[in-house]
Design a protein around this motif. Sequence first.
Motif, PDB file in Angstrom:
ATOM      1  N   THR A  12       0.873  -1.169   0.000  1.00  0.00           N
ATOM      2  CA  THR A  12       0.000   0.000   0.000  1.00  0.00           C
ATOM      3  C   THR A  12       0.912   1.221   0.000  1.00  0.00           C
ATOM      4  O   THR A  12       2.090   1.140   0.359  1.00  0.00           O
ATOM      5  CB  THR A  12      -0.914   0.036   1.240  1.00  0.00           C
ATOM      6  OG1 THR A  12      -0.104   0.220   2.406  1.00  0.00           O
ATOM      7  CG2 THR A  12      -1.750  -1.227   1.362  1.00  0.00           C
ATOM      8  N   ASP A  14       0.756   3.606   2.050  1.00  0.00           N
ATOM      9  CA  ASP A  14       1.134   3.821   3.457  1.00  0.00           C
ATOM     10  C   ASP A  14       2.305   2.934   3.864  1.00  0.00           C
ATOM     11  O   ASP A  14       3.208   3.377   4.572  1.00  0.00           O
ATOM     12  CB  ASP A  14      -0.058   3.577   4.386  1.00  0.00           C
ATOM     13  CG  ASP A  14      -1.132   4.644   4.246  1.00  0.00           C
ATOM     14  OD1 ASP A  14      -0.814   5.766   3.796  1.00  0.00           O
ATOM     15  OD2 ASP A  14      -2.290   4.348   4.585  1.00  0.00           O
ATOM     16  N   ASP A  60     -14.492  -3.170  -6.396  1.00  0.00           N
ATOM     17  CA  ASP A  60     -13.514  -2.802  -5.365  1.00  0.00           C
ATOM     18  C   ASP A  60     -12.470  -1.818  -5.873  1.00  0.00           C
ATOM     19  O   ASP A  60     -11.774  -1.188  -5.082  1.00  0.00           O
ATOM     20  CB  ASP A  60     -12.761  -4.048  -4.853  1.00  0.00           C
ATOM     21  CG  ASP A  60     -13.674  -5.061  -4.212  1.00  0.00           C
ATOM     22  OD1 ASP A  60     -14.701  -4.674  -3.616  1.00  0.00           O
ATOM     23  OD2 ASP A  60     -13.357  -6.270  -4.307  1.00  0.00           O
ATOM     24  N   ARG A  62     -11.494   1.499  -8.089  1.00  0.00           N
ATOM     25  CA  ARG A  62     -12.016   2.734  -8.674  1.00  0.00           C
ATOM     26  C   ARG A  62     -11.253   3.136  -9.935  1.00  0.00           C
ATOM     27  O   ARG A  62     -11.832   3.649 -10.887  1.00  0.00           O
ATOM     28  CB  ARG A  62     -11.963   3.851  -7.629  1.00  0.00           C
ATOM     29  CG  ARG A  62     -12.732   5.078  -8.004  1.00  0.00           C
ATOM     30  CD  ARG A  62     -12.809   6.112  -6.907  1.00  0.00           C
ATOM     31  NE  ARG A  62     -11.511   6.316  -6.280  1.00  0.00           N
ATOM     32  CZ  ARG A  62     -11.301   6.398  -4.976  1.00  0.00           C
ATOM     33  NH1 ARG A  62     -12.299   6.302  -4.146  1.00  0.00           N
ATOM     34  NH2 ARG A  62     -10.098   6.600  -4.495  1.00  0.00           N
ATOM     35  N   ASP A 100      -6.285   2.180  -7.435  1.00  0.00           N
ATOM     36  CA  ASP A 100      -6.989   3.033  -6.485  1.00  0.00           C
ATOM     37  C   ASP A 100      -8.284   2.320  -6.123  1.00  0.00           C
ATOM     38  O   ASP A 100      -9.135   2.097  -6.988  1.00  0.00           O
ATOM     39  CB  ASP A 100      -7.274   4.403  -7.090  1.00  0.00           C
ATOM     40  CG  ASP A 100      -6.003   5.212  -7.269  1.00  0.00           C
ATOM     41  OD1 ASP A 100      -5.267   5.368  -6.286  1.00  0.00           O
ATOM     42  OD2 ASP A 100      -5.745   5.667  -8.403  1.00  0.00           O
ATOM     43  N   ALA A 102     -11.876   1.463  -4.005  1.00  0.00           N
ATOM     44  CA  ALA A 102     -13.091   2.141  -3.554  1.00  0.00           C
ATOM     45  C   ALA A 102     -12.994   2.520  -2.084  1.00  0.00           C
ATOM     46  O   ALA A 102     -13.634   3.463  -1.638  1.00  0.00           O
ATOM     47  CB  ALA A 102     -14.309   1.255  -3.807  1.00  0.00           C
ATOM     48  N   SER A 103     -12.162   1.817  -1.331  1.00  0.00           N
ATOM     49  CA  SER A 103     -11.964   2.090   0.096  1.00  0.00           C
ATOM     50  C   SER A 103     -10.993   3.249   0.336  1.00  0.00           C
ATOM     51  O   SER A 103     -10.630   3.521   1.470  1.00  0.00           O
ATOM     52  CB  SER A 103     -11.423   0.844   0.791  1.00  0.00           C
ATOM     53  OG  SER A 103     -10.134   0.529   0.282  1.00  0.00           O
ATOM     54  N   ASP A 104     -10.579   3.948  -0.733  1.00  0.00           N
ATOM     55  CA  ASP A 104      -9.609   5.051  -0.696  1.00  0.00           C
ATOM     56  C   ASP A 104      -8.186   4.595  -0.395  1.00  0.00           C
ATOM     57  O   ASP A 104      -7.328   5.403  -0.089  1.00  0.00           O
ATOM     58  CB  ASP A 104     -10.025   6.160   0.283  1.00  0.00           C
ATOM     59  CG  ASP A 104     -11.233   6.926  -0.212  1.00  0.00           C
ATOM     60  OD1 ASP A 104     -11.402   7.026  -1.440  1.00  0.00           O
ATOM     61  OD2 ASP A 104     -12.009   7.412   0.624  1.00  0.00           O
ATOM     62  N   GLU A 105      -7.937   3.319  -0.501  1.00  0.00           N
ATOM     63  CA  GLU A 105      -6.590   2.795  -0.345  1.00  0.00           C
ATOM     64  C   GLU A 105      -5.942   2.737  -1.731  1.00  0.00           C
ATOM     65  O   GLU A 105      -6.625   2.554  -2.738  1.00  0.00           O
ATOM     66  CB  GLU A 105      -6.671   1.393   0.262  1.00  0.00           C
ATOM     67  CG  GLU A 105      -5.387   0.862   0.795  1.00  0.00           C
ATOM     68  CD  GLU A 105      -5.598  -0.434   1.569  1.00  0.00           C
ATOM     69  OE1 GLU A 105      -4.758  -0.728   2.412  1.00  0.00           O
ATOM     70  OE2 GLU A 105      -6.597  -1.144   1.320  1.00  0.00           O
ATOM     71  N   ARG A 106      -4.646   2.911  -1.779  1.00  0.00           N
ATOM     72  CA  ARG A 106      -3.916   2.847  -3.050  1.00  0.00           C
ATOM     73  C   ARG A 106      -2.884   1.731  -2.955  1.00  0.00           C
ATOM     74  O   ARG A 106      -2.074   1.703  -2.039  1.00  0.00           O
ATOM     75  CB  ARG A 106      -3.245   4.171  -3.335  1.00  0.00           C
ATOM     76  CG  ARG A 106      -2.478   4.201  -4.632  1.00  0.00           C
ATOM     77  CD  ARG A 106      -1.935   5.570  -4.915  1.00  0.00           C
ATOM     78  NE  ARG A 106      -2.777   6.157  -5.954  1.00  0.00           N
ATOM     79  CZ  ARG A 106      -2.470   7.244  -6.625  1.00  0.00           C
ATOM     80  NH1 ARG A 106      -1.384   7.912  -6.345  1.00  0.00           N
ATOM     81  NH2 ARG A 106      -3.264   7.681  -7.573  1.00  0.00           N
TER      82      ARG A 106
END
Length: 137
Positions: A12, A14, A60, A62, A100, A102-106
Amino acid sequence: MAVLRGRFCAATVDELRDTSAMRRWAALVDQRLLFPHRGSIELTADHLDLGAWRCLHPADIRAVSVNYVAEFSRFAAGGTRGGFPSLGNIRNLGAPLILDLASDERLVVLIDYTLWSGTNKAASWEPAIREFLGRSH
């Protein structure tokens, strides 16, 4: 039936941000050291399977792209091979697949990464993943 199969290493954004300086230095020789998740990747008609780590359905995801990001730049992708940059920093040969969610995680994903050249096959997977996403968007 699988549309595409390969090997991946991923993280991720992060996780990449939280990578220690020592690991970043070591990753100049082997970029895989930046990516804690590894295994088989498979794209089928209804899911993108990232081994034991994730199984994603079209809804899931985007967006998909093949780009360098601040957390895995062209410099990081290029690394060094015997004191010289690898092919990974030429155009997008070393650029990762960016998912990217849908949960705003990349997610940052290297597919079929080749150590000696620093390249991966993310760009060849992008059209198939776009088609996969078109099924739900």
